[in-house]
Write a protein that holds these residues in place. Sequence first.
Motif, PDB file in Angstrom:
ATOM      1  N   ILE A   1       0.842  -1.198   0.000  1.00  0.00           N
ATOM      2  CA  ILE A   1       0.000   0.000   0.000  1.00  0.00           C
ATOM      3  C   ILE A   1       0.879   1.250   0.000  1.00  0.00           C
ATOM      4  CG2 ILE A   1      -1.633   1.364   1.364  1.00  0.00           C
ATOM      5  CD1 ILE A   1      -2.807  -1.326   2.337  1.00  0.00           C
ATOM      6  N   LEU A   2       1.943   1.237   0.799  1.00  0.00           N
ATOM      7  CA  LEU A   2       2.787   2.414   0.959  1.00  0.00           C
ATOM      8  C   LEU A   2       3.756   2.631  -0.194  1.00  0.00           C
ATOM      9  CD1 LEU A   2       3.661   2.061   4.758  1.00  0.00           C
ATOM     10  CD2 LEU A   2       2.020   3.649   3.724  1.00  0.00           C
ATOM     11  N   TYR A   3       4.246   1.547  -0.787  1.00  0.00           N
ATOM     12  CA  TYR A   3       5.356   1.693  -1.733  1.00  0.00           C
ATOM     13  C   TYR A   3       5.075   1.178  -3.143  1.00  0.00           C
ATOM     14  CZ  TYR A   3       7.865   2.655   2.577  1.00  0.00           C
ATOM     15  OH  TYR A   3       8.270   3.204   3.771  1.00  0.00           O
ATOM     16  N   ARG A   4       3.878   0.665  -3.393  1.00  0.00           N
ATOM     17  CA  ARG A   4       3.605   0.149  -4.737  1.00  0.00           C
ATOM     18  C   ARG A   4       3.743   1.249  -5.790  1.00  0.00           C
ATOM     19  NH1 ARG A   4      -1.366  -3.761  -6.826  1.00  0.00           N
ATOM     20  NH2 ARG A   4      -0.784  -3.692  -9.049  1.00  0.00           N
ATOM     21  N   ARG A   5       3.342   2.458  -5.446  1.00  0.00           N
ATOM     22  CA  ARG A   5       3.449   3.560  -6.404  1.00  0.00           C
ATOM     23  C   ARG A   5       4.895   3.761  -6.851  1.00  0.00           C
ATOM     24  NH1 ARG A   5       0.207   7.531  -8.122  1.00  0.00           N
ATOM     25  NH2 ARG A   5       1.200   9.414  -8.924  1.00  0.00           N
ATOM     26  N   ALA A   6       5.817   3.709  -5.905  1.00  0.00           N
ATOM     27  CA  ALA A   6       7.234   3.875  -6.250  1.00  0.00           C
ATOM     28  C   ALA A   6       7.723   2.715  -7.101  1.00  0.00           C
ATOM     29  CB  ALA A   6       8.077   3.998  -4.986  1.00  0.00           C
ATOM     30  N   ILE A   7       7.378   1.502  -6.689  1.00  0.00           N
ATOM     31  CA  ILE A   7       7.853   0.313  -7.393  1.00  0.00           C
ATOM     32  C   ILE A   7       7.313   0.266  -8.821  1.00  0.00           C
ATOM     33  CG2 ILE A   7       7.801  -2.214  -7.407  1.00  0.00           C
ATOM     34  CD1 ILE A   7       7.543  -2.050  -4.308  1.00  0.00           C
ATOM     35  N   GLU A   8       6.036   0.588  -8.977  1.00  0.00           N
ATOM     36  CA  GLU A   8       5.373   0.401 -10.259  1.00  0.00           C
ATOM     37  C   GLU A   8       5.498   1.623 -11.177  1.00  0.00           C
ATOM     38  OE1 GLU A   8       1.310  -1.846 -11.624  1.00  0.00           O
ATOM     39  OE2 GLU A   8       1.208  -0.549  -9.854  1.00  0.00           O
ATOM     40  N   LEU A   9       5.132   2.809 -10.675  1.00  0.00           N
ATOM     41  CA  LEU A   9       5.082   3.991 -11.536  1.00  0.00           C
ATOM     42  C   LEU A   9       6.431   4.674 -11.698  1.00  0.00           C
ATOM     43  CD1 LEU A   9       1.718   5.766 -10.642  1.00  0.00           C
ATOM     44  CD2 LEU A   9       2.262   4.349 -12.612  1.00  0.00           C
ATOM     45  N   TYR A  10       7.168   4.850 -10.581  1.00  0.00           N
ATOM     46  CA  TYR A  10       8.405   5.615 -10.651  1.00  0.00           C
ATOM     47  C   TYR A  10       9.593   4.761 -11.102  1.00  0.00           C
ATOM     48  CZ  TYR A  10       5.569   8.818  -7.851  1.00  0.00           C
ATOM     49  OH  TYR A  10       4.561   9.637  -7.391  1.00  0.00           O
ATOM     50  N   GLU A  11       9.581   3.481 -10.743  1.00  0.00           N
ATOM     51  CA  GLU A  11      10.714   2.623 -11.095  1.00  0.00           C
ATOM     52  C   GLU A  11      10.368   1.639 -12.213  1.00  0.00           C
ATOM     53  OE1 GLU A  11      12.931   1.241  -7.724  1.00  0.00           O
ATOM     54  OE2 GLU A  11      13.111   3.283  -6.947  1.00  0.00           O
ATOM     55  N   ASN A  12       9.184   1.838 -12.806  1.00  0.00           N
ATOM     56  CA  ASN A  12       8.809   1.182 -14.065  1.00  0.00           C
ATOM     57  C   ASN A  12       8.865  -0.347 -14.009  1.00  0.00           C
ATOM     58  OD1 ASN A  12       8.498   3.729 -15.491  1.00  0.00           O
ATOM     59  ND2 ASN A  12      10.728   3.866 -15.391  1.00  0.00           N
ATOM     60  N   ASN A  13       8.241  -0.903 -12.970  1.00  0.00           N
ATOM     61  CA  ASN A  13       8.104  -2.353 -12.871  1.00  0.00           C
ATOM     62  C   ASN A  13       6.644  -2.742 -13.082  1.00  0.00           C
ATOM     63  OD1 ASN A  13      10.889  -3.243 -11.861  1.00  0.00           O
ATOM     64  ND2 ASN A  13      10.344  -1.666 -10.371  1.00  0.00           N
ATOM     65  N   LYS A  14       6.435  -3.944 -13.568  1.00  0.00           N
ATOM     66  CA  LYS A  14       5.088  -4.476 -13.710  1.00  0.00           C
ATOM     67  C   LYS A  14       4.759  -5.269 -12.449  1.00  0.00           C
ATOM     68  CE  LYS A  14       2.063  -7.170 -16.741  1.00  0.00           C
ATOM     69  NZ  LYS A  14       1.977  -7.995 -17.983  1.00  0.00           N
ATOM     70  N   VAL A  15       3.765  -4.808 -11.703  1.00  0.00           N
ATOM     71  CA  VAL A  15       3.395  -5.431 -10.429  1.00  0.00           C
ATOM     72  C   VAL A  15       2.052  -6.132 -10.592  1.00  0.00           C
ATOM     73  CG1 VAL A  15       2.893  -5.037  -7.991  1.00  0.00           C
ATOM     74  CG2 VAL A  15       4.656  -3.680  -9.137  1.00  0.00           C
ATOM     75  N   ALA A  16       1.979  -7.359 -10.083  1.00  0.00           N
ATOM     76  CA  ALA A  16       0.724  -8.119 -10.143  1.00  0.00           C
ATOM     77  C   ALA A  16       0.562  -8.912  -8.859  1.00  0.00           C
ATOM     78  CB  ALA A  16       0.720  -9.052 -11.352  1.00  0.00           C
TER      79      ALA A  16
END
Length: 369
Positions: free
Chosen positions: A276-291
Motif C-alpha cells: 500500500i505504501l510503496y507500490r506507487r514507487a515500485i510500479e510507476l516511478y521505477e517502471n516495474n510491472k506489479v501483479a
Amino acid sequence: MNWKLPFTKKTDGNKPKKSKTREWVDAILFAAIASTIIRGLLFSAYAIPSGSMEGSLLTGDYLFVSKISYGPRMPFTPVSIPFLESTITKYNIKTYWDGIKLPYFRLPGLAEIKKGDIVVFNKPEEADASYDRPVDARTNLIKRCQAIPGDMLTIVNGQVFINGKAAPNAEKAQTSYEVVTNGTDINPQVLSDMNIEVRGQKDANTFEMIIPKAYVATLKGYSNIKSVTPVVQQAGNYDEAVFPHNEKFKWNQDNFGPLVMPKRGMTIPLNDSTMILYRRAIELYENNKVALNGKDILINGKKTDSYTFKMNYYWMMGDNRHNSLDSRFWGYVPEDHVVGKAMITWMSVDSTGTFFDKIRWNRIFKPIK
C-alpha cells in the motif's frame, strides 16, 4: 637566394561581408543555443503561481532556480520547442515530441538535497497513466524538503517530526485558525494589512482564516475577537485525499505516518502494508510491472517477497500548511523528478497592488531561505 615556399596563405581582399540579415540570424541562433544550454544546465526562471509557500515565498515572486546545485538533469524528451511550457493554449497543444524518450541521467552537482531546502520538481501525481506525460513535461511545483532518503517522517497535530525529533518550522510558516467574533464584522482593511486569508465560514460568527504567525497575537487583541485557535484534524480521522489513500492507514494532513522515505539500495519486505505504501514507487516511478496472484506478489512476472529501491525519494511540503497540495496528498518525490534549488527572488509583482506599489521592491534580488 630567394626561397619560395610551396604552401602560402592565399589572401582574398574581395571576400564578401555578411549581410545584415545573415548577421542577425547568426546572432539570434547563437543566443538561442547559449540560452538553451544555460537554461538546461545552469539555472532557469520560475514564477510562483499559488500561495502554498506563503509567507516564505509570495504569489507573484519570480525566482532563479539553480540546476547545477543538485546536478543538471538531462532531458527525457530531447525534441522540444525551447522556452515554452510542455503544453500551450487551452487545447493543451504539446511543445515536445515523445517519439524519443531517454532514460534518467543527472550530471554531478554541487550538493545533495538537504532538509529545509526549497526545491523545484515535477509533480509526481502526473505519473499516473491518465496524464500521459513524460517526467520533464509534468507541471513544475515548488515546496520545502522535509525528509530525505531513509528518514522516518511523522506529523503530529501539524508538527513534522523526522526520526522522532521535531523538525524546525519555516520562519514565516502559516496555518489556519478558527476565529470567533462577537458578531461585529472585521474591517477588511485589517485583514488585508495583516495578509490574512479567509478560507471559509462555519456560521455567522465563526471563520477559518490563514494567519501569518506574526499577526496571531495582534488579531487576538481586537475587541470584537472572542477566540483564535489553530485548526487541526484529529488523529485517527481518515482523509481519503491523503496518501496512501487507503483506510488501513487512517492519516490526514495534520496527523500522518510514520512513513520511511525510500532510499536507493534499501530493501523492504513485501506484504499487504508495504505494498500500500510503496507500490506507487515500485510500479510507476521505477517502471516495474506489479501483479497480485492470491497472496503472491509478482514483479515483472517473478514471485518475490522483497524489493530493493533504485532511486532516492524526498518529502516536500508547502510552508502554508493548510493551503498546499504536497507530499501529504500524492506521496514522496522521486529523485528523477527534481529540477533544482530555488536560490534568489529576482522580481516580485503584487497583482492586487496599485500602479505605484505593484512591484514589491523589498523582495528584489532577495536570497531564498
